[in-house]
Design an enzyme around this catalytic site. Structure first.
Site, mmCIF file in Angstrom:
data_model
loop_
_atom_site.group_PDB
_atom_site.id
_atom_site.type_symbol
_atom_site.label_atom_id
_atom_site.label_comp_id
_atom_site.label_asym_id
_atom_site.label_seq_id
_atom_site.Cartn_x
_atom_site.Cartn_y
_atom_site.Cartn_z
ATOM 1 N N VAL A 132 -14.512 14.693 32.646
ATOM 2 C CA VAL A 132 -13.576 14.669 33.771
ATOM 3 C C VAL A 132 -12.399 13.744 33.458
ATOM 4 C CG1 VAL A 132 -13.296 14.127 36.218
ATOM 5 C CG2 VAL A 132 -15.443 15.135 35.400
ATOM 6 N N ASP A 281 -29.027 18.161 42.617
ATOM 7 C CA ASP A 281 -28.877 17.249 41.479
ATOM 8 C C ASP A 281 -28.378 15.898 41.980
ATOM 9 O OD1 ASP A 281 -29.052 16.513 38.829
ATOM 10 O OD2 ASP A 281 -27.112 17.352 38.254
#
Length: 509
Positions: A132, A281
């Site tokens: 990212v 998650d």
């Protein structure tokens, strides 16, 4: 290349003594003794779970992710292995920024600096599948740009092929191999991994979760900017917050950790029972806390879904557990179709009681919700229950939520926090609120149907009249046919009688 990779896997397995985990399952012990005689110099002080975790970390990010997935299959793994694999962290060095820039330029068809006002070259996060970068859109909006790791598809296919070979061999040479279903586990892992490779899928998951929590006072989900997204690129709103693991920073900024832990439980049960769509998650790296005390969710590659049968099954089981009504738990399994209908309720009830009754001798706040669900699954497997993937994801998420909640507030009573929510949900599904909700949902359809009722009623009556007329005509036809048949039979009878009389007269005369 594949042979070299296979050789590395074998060497790592020998270095960490993974072969012993297989040989120890040999009931005769002969093979194990022979093997130990060959590798007599090896000794291992660490437990087998630690050695397995370290071996997977040595083999790289795909094997780390495989270990993470294995940790969710507590219905198959011994507890010591599952607990240790749950500690695996998906952290890998970032790939070169030049590769990220080249991928973005190829996707957008122009240089990155012509797409974004500003694009930070240093990544802020890196994992096995993507990394990212922060950036700024032309209108000044601050965003996070997730870029798929170049060449990751080839690496994944390569390692998956090796895992499939290893699973096949394991199933044939290890006595426990068939019970653990290694090939099915690898197939399940392959599905999850391929889902994570499609960032458009992740973006749609993020968008759906954001829509479910619009105007929520508990959870913030970033907005997706679709015009900049593709299968290898995802652009979403930049989030500002403190990682949930940094409890010291959260206390310093005045966050109520006890309230935060209860809010996490409510968010989880809202996702599960209201929406049937939950973040699967939820490890600490994917959860931040905003300055106003709300949670921030990130990374939407793995999401779980539940249908109405799943939700009713779970709610009834949890509420029955609260009341220690084990017969209701057994019946819920049978009614949901999770165990065969021929299952004897009394035997199933006794098995559940044997497993669960010792749990309730402890204070409720010390009881693990996730482990209780796990024990329920393990007991049900003896009665031919096949554990569904969505329930495995749910159990994994529940364990994560428990861990996070008790990290924030060691005195968190998950049962006490969850019970009112579940009772309210059941009341809304089955009580008078359910009737009101159904009326509210159907009302828009009624608005379009009500004005048509006179015409529809007239049509129905006309249709009924027509049917009655048709039936009357048909009955008349049948009556006429019956009269004709009657006359015909009479004529045949008279003719037969005449023939018989003539024959008798001839014989007598």
């Amino acid at each position: 290349m594949r042979l070299l990779r296979l050789a590395k896997i074998v060497s790592v397995g020998l270095r960490f003594g993974l072969d012993r985990m297989i040989l120890d399952a040999d009931s005769s012990g002969r093979l194990a003794r022979a093997w130990h005689a060959v590798f007599f110099w090896r000794s291992f002080a660490e437990p087998r779970g630690v050695r397995l975790r370290r071996a997977l970390e040595s083999l790289g990010p795909i094997f780390v992710k495989f270990g993470q997935m294995l940790s969710t299959r507590r219905d198959l793994l011994p507890p010591d292995l599952a607990d240790e694999l749950a500690l695996l962290q998906d952290r890998v060095p970032p790939f070169p920024t030049e590769q990220a820039l080249a991928l973005l330029e190829n996707f957008y068809g122009k240089p990155v600096d012509a797409v974004f006002n500003n694009f930070e070259r240093t990544p802020v996060a890196s994992a096995s599948v993507a990394q990212v970068h922060f950036a700024e859109l032309p209108d000044g909006t601050e965003v996070a740009v997730k870029v798929l790791r170049p060449g990751i598809e080839r690496v994944i296919e390569h390692d998956l092929a090796l895992l499939e070979v290893a699973a096949t061999v394991l199933e044939k040479i290890w006595p426990e191999g068939r019970r653990l279903k290694p090939r099915e586990v690898v197939a399940e892992f392959s599905k999850y991994l391929h889902d994570e490779l499609d960032l458009m899928r992740e973006a749609s998951n993020c968008s759906q979760l954001r829509r479910n929590f619009t105007d929520s006072t508990l959870l913030i989900v970033p907005e997706v900017y679709w015009d900049w997204c593709g299968s290898k690129v995802m652009v979403m709103e930049r989030m500002y917050g403190v990682p949930i693991s940094q409890t010291g920073v959260l206390r310093a900024q005045g966050t109520d950790l006890a309230a935060l832990s209860r809010a996490g439980v409510e968010i989880f049960f809202t996702q599960v029972f209201r929406d049937g769509f939950f973040h699967a998650d939820m490890h600490p790296g994917n959860i931040f806390v905003h300055g106003d005390g709300r949670y921030i969710a990130l990374d939407f590659g793995i999401m779980g879904t539940l249908d109405e049968v799943d939700k009713n099954y779970l709610a009834q089981n949890f509420l029955a557990f609260f009341k220690r009504d084990y017969k209701r738990v057994a019946m819920a399994h049978i009614e949901a179709g999770w165990v065969p209908p021929h299952t004897r309720v009394d035997e199933f009830e006794a098995a559940i009681r044997t497993v669960c009754e010792p749990i309730f001798d402890r204070p409720l706040k010390e009881i693990s919700f996730g482990k209780t669900l796990l024990r329920l699954f393990q007991t049900a497997r003896r009665f031919e229950m096949e554990v569904q993937p969505q329930l495995v994801l749910l159990q994994k998420t529940l364990l994560n939520i428990e861990g996070l909640g008790r990290q924030l507030d060691p005195d968190l009573d998950l049962w006490k926090t969850a019970k009112p929510f579940l009772e309210r949900w059941m009341d809304e599904r089955m009580g008078w609120r359910a009737l009101v909700r159904s009326v509210r949902e159907e009302a828009p359809n009624w608005a379009g149907t009500l004005p048509q009722l006179p015409r529809l009623t007239h049509q129905a009556l006309a249709e009924a009249t027509r049917h009655r007329a048709e039936q009357k005509d048909r009955m008349a036809e049948l009556a006429t046919l019956q009269r004709r048949q009657g006359w015909l039979l009479l004529l045949v009878g008279l003719l037969a009688a005449s023939v018989l009389a003539l024959e008798v007269h001839r014989l007598m005369g």
